[in-house]
Design a protein around this motif. Structure first.
Motif, PDB file in Angstrom:
ATOM      1  N   MET A  74       0.917  -0.860  -0.085  1.00  6.96           N
ATOM      2  CA  MET A  74       0.093  -0.133   0.179  1.00  6.96           C
ATOM      3  C   MET A  74       0.967   0.959   0.324  1.00  6.96           C
ATOM      4  SD  MET A  74      -2.697   1.787   0.518  1.00  6.96           S
ATOM      5  CE  MET A  74      -3.394   3.289   0.972  1.00  6.96           C
ATOM      6  N   GLU A  75       0.732   2.555  -1.482  1.00 10.10           N
ATOM      7  CA  GLU A  75       1.045   3.197  -0.766  1.00 10.10           C
ATOM      8  C   GLU A  75       0.005   4.555  -0.255  1.00 10.10           C
ATOM      9  OE1 GLU A  75       2.580   4.017  -4.898  1.00 10.10           O
ATOM     10  OE2 GLU A  75       4.296   2.472  -4.855  1.00 10.10           O
ATOM     11  N   PRO A  76       0.214   4.434   1.026  1.00 10.26           N
ATOM     12  CA  PRO A  76      -0.755   5.905   1.511  1.00 10.26           C
ATOM     13  C   PRO A  76      -0.633   7.384   0.720  1.00 10.26           C
ATOM     14  CG  PRO A  76       0.687   5.015   3.060  1.00 10.26           C
ATOM     15  CD  PRO A  76       0.737   4.256   2.117  1.00 10.26           C
ATOM     16  N   SER A  77      -1.219   8.097   0.372  1.00 11.25           N
ATOM     17  CA  SER A  77      -1.019   9.540   0.021  1.00 11.25           C
ATOM     18  C   SER A  77      -1.497  10.722   1.038  1.00 11.25           C
ATOM     19  CB  SER A  77      -1.702   9.754  -0.819  1.00 11.25           C
ATOM     20  OG  SER A  77      -2.788   9.624  -1.097  1.00 11.25           O
ATOM     21  N   SER A  78      -2.081  10.650   2.080  1.00 15.24           N
ATOM     22  CA  SER A  78      -2.637  11.447   2.874  1.00 15.24           C
ATOM     23  C   SER A  78      -2.163  11.054   4.377  1.00 15.24           C
ATOM     24  CB  SER A  78      -3.392  11.847   2.771  1.00 15.24           C
ATOM     25  OG  SER A  78      -4.517  10.825   2.632  1.00 15.24           O
ATOM     26  N   PRO A  79      -2.239  11.755   5.009  1.00 16.02           N
ATOM     27  CA  PRO A  79      -2.169  10.964   6.914  1.00 16.02           C
ATOM     28  C   PRO A  79      -3.380  10.382   7.133  1.00 16.02           C
ATOM     29  CG  PRO A  79      -1.168  13.296   6.976  1.00 16.02           C
ATOM     30  CD  PRO A  79      -1.744  13.090   5.786  1.00 16.02           C
ATOM     31  N   GLN A 116       3.285  -4.603   3.545  1.00 17.01           N
ATOM     32  CA  GLN A 116       4.052  -3.173   2.965  1.00 17.01           C
ATOM     33  C   GLN A 116       3.111  -2.044   3.267  1.00 17.01           C
ATOM     34  OE1 GLN A 116       7.860  -4.248   3.263  1.00 17.01           O
ATOM     35  NE2 GLN A 116       7.376  -2.339   3.350  1.00 17.01           N
ATOM     36  N   ILE A 117       3.659  -1.277   3.790  1.00 20.30           N
ATOM     37  CA  ILE A 117       3.715   0.129   3.928  1.00 20.30           C
ATOM     38  C   ILE A 117       4.711   0.938   3.172  1.00 20.30           C
ATOM     39  CG2 ILE A 117       2.703   2.288   4.812  1.00 20.30           C
ATOM     40  CD1 ILE A 117       1.445   0.452   7.480  1.00 20.30           C
ATOM     41  N   ASP A 118       4.305   1.309   2.042  1.00 23.32           N
ATOM     42  CA  ASP A 118       5.761   2.433   1.279  1.00 23.32           C
ATOM     43  C   ASP A 118       5.410   3.912   1.430  1.00 23.32           C
ATOM     44  OD1 ASP A 118       8.190   2.221  -0.827  1.00 23.32           O
ATOM     45  OD2 ASP A 118       6.262   4.094  -1.310  1.00 23.32           O
ATOM     46  N   MET A 119       6.383   4.543   1.616  1.00 25.22           N
ATOM     47  CA  MET A 119       5.567   6.143   1.902  1.00 25.22           C
ATOM     48  C   MET A 119       6.001   6.956   0.770  1.00 25.22           C
ATOM     49  SD  MET A 119       4.491   6.079   4.681  1.00 25.22           S
ATOM     50  CE  MET A 119       4.023   7.335   5.672  1.00 25.22           C
ATOM     51  N   SER A 120       6.466   6.358  -0.337  1.00 26.38           N
ATOM     52  CA  SER A 120       7.260   7.106  -1.197  1.00 26.38           C
ATOM     53  C   SER A 120       6.478   8.551  -1.676  1.00 26.38           C
ATOM     54  CB  SER A 120       7.489   6.360  -2.394  1.00 26.38           C
ATOM     55  OG  SER A 120       5.644   4.997  -2.746  1.00 26.38           O
ATOM     56  N   ARG A 121       5.115   8.398  -1.855  1.00 24.23           N
ATOM     57  CA  ARG A 121       3.892   9.720  -2.091  1.00 24.23           C
ATOM     58  C   ARG A 121       3.710  10.493  -0.843  1.00 24.23           C
ATOM     59  NH1 ARG A 121      -0.650   6.725  -5.703  1.00 24.23           N
ATOM     60  NH2 ARG A 121       0.449   4.978  -6.604  1.00 24.23           N
ATOM     61  N   PHE A 122       4.799  10.353  -0.395  1.00 26.05           N
ATOM     62  CA  PHE A 122       4.705  11.935   1.214  1.00 26.05           C
ATOM     63  C   PHE A 122       6.030  12.277   0.742  1.00 26.05           C
ATOM     64  CE2 PHE A 122       1.991   9.151   3.693  1.00 26.05           C
ATOM     65  CZ  PHE A 122       1.245   9.702   3.727  1.00 26.05           C
ATOM     66  N   LYS A 135      10.585  21.840   5.864  1.00 23.76           N
ATOM     67  CA  LYS A 135       9.966  20.609   5.649  1.00 23.76           C
ATOM     68  C   LYS A 135      10.146  19.248   4.195  1.00 23.76           C
ATOM     69  CE  LYS A 135       4.651  19.245   7.276  1.00 23.76           C
ATOM     70  NZ  LYS A 135       3.621  19.720   7.898  1.00 23.76           N
ATOM     71  N   VAL A 136      10.455  18.114   5.183  1.00 26.64           N
ATOM     72  CA  VAL A 136      10.057  16.739   4.244  1.00 26.64           C
ATOM     73  C   VAL A 136       9.078  16.161   4.574  1.00 26.64           C
ATOM     74  CG1 VAL A 136      12.043  15.548   3.266  1.00 26.64           C
ATOM     75  CG2 VAL A 136      12.789  18.260   4.127  1.00 26.64           C
ATOM     76  N   GLY A 137       8.787  14.989   3.448  1.00 23.61           N
ATOM     77  CA  GLY A 137       8.164  13.945   3.060  1.00 23.61           C
ATOM     78  C   GLY A 137       8.823  13.154   3.418  1.00 23.61           C
ATOM     79  N   MET A 138       8.091  11.508   4.277  1.00 21.74           N
ATOM     80  CA  MET A 138       9.185  10.286   3.903  1.00 21.74           C
ATOM     81  C   MET A 138       9.049   9.694   3.165  1.00 21.74           C
ATOM     82  SD  MET A 138      10.094  11.534   7.508  1.00 21.74           S
ATOM     83  CE  MET A 138      10.530  10.570   8.771  1.00 21.74           C
ATOM     84  N   GLY A 139       9.053  10.126   2.038  1.00 24.81           N
ATOM     85  CA  GLY A 139       9.249   9.292   0.653  1.00 24.81           C
ATOM     86  C   GLY A 139      10.559   9.992  -0.049  1.00 24.81           C
ATOM     87  N   VAL A 140      10.979  10.828   0.273  1.00 20.66           N
ATOM     88  CA  VAL A 140      12.423  11.816  -0.252  1.00 20.66           C
ATOM     89  C   VAL A 140      13.694  11.441   0.238  1.00 20.66           C
ATOM     90  CG1 VAL A 140      12.978  14.100  -0.272  1.00 20.66           C
ATOM     91  CG2 VAL A 140      10.997  13.268  -0.204  1.00 20.66           C
ATOM     92  N   ALA A 167      13.493   8.965   5.778  1.00 15.86           N
ATOM     93  CA  ALA A 167      12.848   8.345   6.836  1.00 15.86           C
ATOM     94  C   ALA A 167      14.299   7.692   7.453  1.00 15.86           C
ATOM     95  CB  ALA A 167      11.860   7.586   6.925  1.00 15.86           C
ATOM     96  N   GLY A 168      14.548   6.852   7.725  1.00 21.50           N
ATOM     97  CA  GLY A 168      14.940   5.680   8.806  1.00 21.50           C
ATOM     98  C   GLY A 168      16.526   6.809   8.406  1.00 21.50           C
ATOM     99  N   LEU A 169      16.862   7.186   8.121  1.00 22.10           N
ATOM    100  CA  LEU A 169      17.912   8.665   9.030  1.00 22.10           C
ATOM    101  C   LEU A 169      17.892   9.247  10.103  1.00 22.10           C
ATOM    102  CD1 LEU A 169      21.369   8.963   7.031  1.00 22.10           C
ATOM    103  CD2 LEU A 169      20.154  11.129   8.492  1.00 22.10           C
ATOM    104  N   SER A 170      16.376   9.883   9.631  1.00 21.62           N
ATOM    105  CA  SER A 170      16.421  10.720  10.152  1.00 21.62           C
ATOM    106  C   SER A 170      15.472  10.289  11.845  1.00 21.62           C
ATOM    107  CB  SER A 170      15.365  11.943   9.726  1.00 21.62           C
ATOM    108  OG  SER A 170      13.664  10.956   9.564  1.00 21.62           O
ATOM    109  N   LEU A 171      14.802   9.183  12.140  1.00 17.09           N
ATOM    110  CA  LEU A 171      15.022   8.967  13.039  1.00 17.09           C
ATOM    111  C   LEU A 171      15.507   8.146  13.513  1.00 17.09           C
ATOM    112  CD1 LEU A 171      10.839   7.931  10.974  1.00 17.09           C
ATOM    113  CD2 LEU A 171      11.803  10.272  13.361  1.00 17.09           C
TER     114      LEU A 171
END
Length: 492
Positions: A74-79, A116-122, A135-140, A167-171
């Motif tokens: 799944m690729e969510p595109s919004s909160p 599997q959730i993929d954050m690429s649309r953020f 401000k940066v989305g977690m799919g960047v 995403a991974g590095l900043s968390l």
């Protein structure tokens, strides 16, 4: 793919209901079947099943050893869609995983057999009006961030490879080319947008939700799904740097590394020295960085003058410098890395790493059918790099400025996984024990591993130490339903 998995996916994809629990054979939990069925029934969800390009993208990782054949993606595109996902996970108790760009090298952490959730649309990147934050989305990817900030003569504390995800590095921790100057990525976060397990979407910062904000500084996916993060920006102009590859006798490289490490740390300078070996033959790789058009005389001279070197160091933009350092992985790449805390890089320690890389490249060739490379990475960060912590989940401070030795093994055949993951742990344990014997490290419980450099066998006590008490109490408050326990990672 086993025949039964094909049947299950076909049934779910065709929106049939009433799948019985008996189809949970072949390792497919019935809860995952229920979750994927719910997803497939909602036309607003960008979901995918095996055989589609989206599915292949969503489960992919830099190391194929980190990928798992999820039942659906799944690729969510919004909160709001993330909120709906948590509702589905709560209803079904399905295993799940969330992935940024997939540079995690531990399987079962950002991968799953379930959802599997993929954050690429953020994918948003938004510089504030005063240019003090971004401000940066977690799919960047970090390269995208640097490209946007570069024309404004700005940067952020982020990844050293352009394709590493925000995403991974900043968390986790966040080693950067400017860590000596500004600290780790987690020290430079200002706010985070997060969907909590109860479905609440909120923005946390030092002034609002401060406990969760601190917990996200190294706490990874333990408190919800972060959709975007706000980072401090820092001024940057032309920088000097590049990489050199050294062949033949590496004694001069060892000498130069020891000499550099003994100097007082320059906050604007960063060095990475990597020994690489294949079946007993070693080469060296040096990456030098200076935040300025020209480094002070003598700072990197010993490296620039090394014989038998190829490559280029020059004055350039920060974006150009980072882009030049990208190393593409083959489509069959499988890899694992680990860490060992080292206080100082003395001659004995540097030479020991050099020899262990050679020794384990021979072991790799003997114990695997497809082993290609062993590396050992030395990064002499200065003590000032550890002085920016604000009480984060991952403990780091100026009184304990342990550098992280990082080594990598690469191969291509999945059947070698079982042998090579433990071989890499053995390799790093030897380096750690050598550092302890030289008085350059301490045993378990007295030093802490950065989460993004740690193998999945690492106990969370070895990452968070005394912080586990307040982190576990906070997690119980945030997630009394245990939804986070259904995903992988270092579970608090």
């Amino acid at each position: 793919m086993p025949f039964l998995r094909k049947i299950v996916v076909a049934v779910v994809a065709s929106l049939l209901s009433g799948i019985s629990g008996s189809l949970a054979a072949d390792g497919i939990p019935s809860s995952a079947i229920a979750a994927c069925t719910k997803l497939s029934q909602d036309p607003n969800f960008a979901h995918a099943f095996t055989g589609s390009p989206q599915y292949d993208h969503d489960i992919s990782h830099w190391s194929n050893a980190s990928s798992l054949p999820s039942l659906c993606t799944m690729e969510p595109s919004s909160p709001q869609q993330v909120q709906k996902l948590f509702s589905i996970i709560n209803d079904t108790r399905s295993p799940w995983a969330v992935k940024g760009l997939g540079h995690c090298n531990n399987n079962n952490m950002s991968a799953t057999y379930g959802l599997q959730i993929d954050m690429s649309r953020f994918s948003q990147i938004s510089l504030s009006q005063d240019k003090q934050s971004v401000k940066v989305g977690m799919g960047v990817a970090w390269g995208q961030v640097y490209q946007v900030l570069g024309p404004h003569n700005l940067t952020a504390v982020g990844g050293r490879s352009p394709t590493v995800g925000v995403a991974g590095l900043s968390l986790s921790s966040g080693y950067s080319w400017v860590t000596n100057e500004y600290g780790f990525a987690i020290d430079n976060t200002l706010a985070a947008d997060i969907v909590l397990p109860n479905g609440t979407f909120t923005t946390v910062s030092e002034s609002h939700g401060g406990d969760i904000f601190r917990a996200l500084q190294g706490g990874l996916n333990n408190f919800g799904i972060v959709t975007s993060i706000t980072l401090k920006t820092h001024p940057i102009g032309q920088v000097w740097g590049g990489s050199l590859t050294i062949s033949g006798d590496l004694k001069a490289l060892v000498d130069a590394t020891v000499e550099y490490s003994a100097k007082p740390s320059n906050p604007k300078a960063t060095l990475a020295v990597e020994f690489l070996a294949k079946n007993g033959t070693a080469t060296g790789l040096i990456i030098m960085f200076y935040d300025g058009a020209h480094p002070p005389p003598g700072l990197f001279d010993a490296f620039v003058k090394l014989p038998n070197s190829t490559g280029e160091v020059k004055t350039q933009s920060f974006f150009e410098f980072v882009q030049a350092g990208e190393v593409a992985a083959s489509p069959t790449n499988r890899a694992t890395w680990y860490s060992a805390p080292v206080l100082k890089w003395t001659r004995d320690m540097v030479e020991y790493v050099h020899q262990q890389v050679i020794e384990y490249s021979v072991k790799l060739a003997k114990q695997s059918k497809s082993g290609t490379l062993v590396s050992g990475n030395i990064e002499p960060f200065g003590p000032q790099a550890y002085g920016f912590s604000r009480g984060s989940a991952w403990p780091h401070d100026v009184d304990h400025p342990y550098n992280t030795f990082n080594g990598l093994m690469m191969w291509s055949d999945p059947s070698d996984d079982k042998a090579l993951f433990p071989l890499n742990v053995e390799y790093h344990t030897k380096v750690w024990n050598k550092a302890i014997s030289l008085g350059l490290s301490k045993p378990k419980g007295q030093v802490f591993f950065p989460p993004n450099y740690s193998q999945n066998i690492t106990p969370v006590e070895q990452i968070y130490g005394a912080n586990l008490g307040w982190l576990r109490k906070l997690k119980q408050q945030v997630d009394p339903w245990g939804l986070i326990s259904l995903t992988g990672g270092f579970k608090i």
